[in-house]
Design an enzyme around this catalytic site. Structure first.
Site, short mmCIF file in Angstrom:
data_model
loop_
_atom_site.label_atom_id
_atom_site.label_comp_id
_atom_site.label_asym_id
_atom_site.label_seq_id
_atom_site.Cartn_x
_atom_site.Cartn_y
_atom_site.Cartn_z
N ASP A 173 6.58 -4.01 4.88
CA ASP A 173 7.24 -3.52 3.66
C ASP A 173 8.74 -3.43 3.92
OD1 ASP A 173 7.18 -2.60 1.10
OD2 ASP A 173 6.25 -0.66 1.57
N GLU B 106 1.44 -0.77 -9.18
CA GLU B 106 1.25 0.64 -8.83
C GLU B 106 1.52 1.54 -10.03
OE1 GLU B 106 3.27 2.05 -5.31
OE2 GLU B 106 2.68 4.12 -5.69
N ASP C 155 6.15 1.32 3.61
CA ASP C 155 7.21 2.29 3.88
C ASP C 155 6.75 3.70 3.49
OD1 ASP C 155 7.40 2.10 1.13
OD2 ASP C 155 9.55 1.66 1.07
N SER C 156 5.51 3.82 2.98
CA SER C 156 4.87 5.14 2.84
C SER C 156 4.82 5.83 4.20
CB SER C 156 3.46 4.99 2.26
OG SER C 156 2.74 4.01 2.97
O1 KIV Z 1 4.42 1.82 1.09
C1 KIV Z 1 3.24 1.65 0.73
O2 KIV Z 1 2.28 2.09 1.36
C2 KIV Z 1 3.01 0.88 -0.48
C3 KIV Z 1 1.63 0.83 -1.04
C4 KIV Z 1 1.29 2.11 -1.66
C5 KIV Z 1 1.45 -0.30 -1.96
O3 KIV Z 1 3.94 0.33 -1.02
#
Ligand code: KIV
Length: 282
Positions: free
Chosen positions: A82, A181, A43-44
């Site tokens: 995610d 993280e 979700d990044s």
């Molecule tokens: O959303 C994302 O990219 C993540 C990673 C940084 C683990 O949760």
């Protein structure tokens, strides 16, 4: 194809592995062909693709749209979707419905959920139903307001003990792996030793079983300063800017298009000039 059993084998055999985020067809295809065994549709996405300041505005529909594109590009990698903010918070039933859509509609093989606490029961139910879960503890970006910003977690003894306890409970509930993280390296190494499932670190030092980075960060495809834990393997923002400037200069000077980019009228045109007009990755 990489499965959750393979990633467990990697840990059992002491083989470290790399995880990267992916958000679209072409990069998923490139990363998959480069042999990255696990691709996370993170979700990044909200921050590096959609331009939001946090991951909170990302919707389930946003995630499914991008997850479908990634699934069209990857053939070998284990694909993890995610679960975005508020797609699993209301109830276990809501979590099952959202996770089911990642698998059934978007072609994901697993889902990722942030946090311990109530998420432990959700993890148990999802794995019972055949949906593998990647857990995520430490700096969990969906808790940004509760954490008072994107801050390293687990610095005090009490916080560290809670993170370790959550990690163990999530493993017990059936998680097949866990992202650690933004935690001190010593804590990440301690959690890694205590768990049977693989740990995947980001800003968690070298003592985890795997590492994950946000693709845009490691490619240098960002405009700001990278966080301390990021290693840049390319500088694509500069490369794109340089290419765009050269293209613009060529157009202004009339040096693009050149004869090699032109089509002739049909009829007497040689075969090479009758080729299909096609865009994209081919
Ligand atoms: O959303 C994302 O990219 C993540 C990673 C940084 C683990 O949760």
């Amino acid at each position: 194809m990489t499965t959750v059993l393979d990633v467990q084998r990697f840990k059992d055999d002491g083989r470290r592995f790399a995880v990267l985020t992916a958000y679209d067809f072409l990069t998923a295809k490139i990363l998959d062909e480069a042999g990255i065994p696990v691709l996370l549709v993170g979700d990044s996405l909200g921050m590096v693709v959609l331009g939001h300041p946090t991951t909170l505005p990302v919707t389930l529909d946003d995630m499914l749209h991008h997850a479908k594109a990634v699934a069209r590009g990857a053939r070998q990698a284990l694909l993890v979707g995610d679960m975005p903010f508020m797609s699993y918070h209301a109830s276990v039933e809501q979590a099952i419905t959202s996770a089911g859509r990642f698998v059934q509609e978007a072609g994901m093989h697993a889902v990722k959920l942030e946090g311990g606490g109530r998420v432990i029961e959700i993890t148990r139910r999802l794995t019972e139903l055949g949906i593998p879960v990647m857990s995520h503890v430490g700096l969990t970006p969906q808790f940004v307001h509760q954490m008072g910003g994107f801050k390293v977690q687990g610095k005090t003894d009490a916080q560290a003990a809670q993170i370790l306890a959550d990690a163990k409970a999530l493993e017990q509930a059936g998680a097949f792996s866990i992202v650690l993280e933004g935690v001190p390296s010593q804590l990440a190494a301690r959690v890694t030793k205590a768990l049977h499932i693989p740990t995947i670190g980001i800003g968690a030092g070298p003592g985890t079983d795997a590492q994950v980075l946000v693709l845009h960060d490691m490619l240098g495809l960002t405009t700001g300063k990278a966080p301390k834990f990021v290693k840049r393997y390319a500088n694509l923002a500069e490369e794109i800017s340089r290419a765009a400037t050269s293209y613009s200069d060529d157009v202004r000077k009339g040096t693009f298009p050149g004869p090699e980019h032109e089509y002739s009228a049909n009829g007497s045109a040689p075969a090479k000039d009758r080729e299909e007009v096609k865009y994209g990755p081919g």
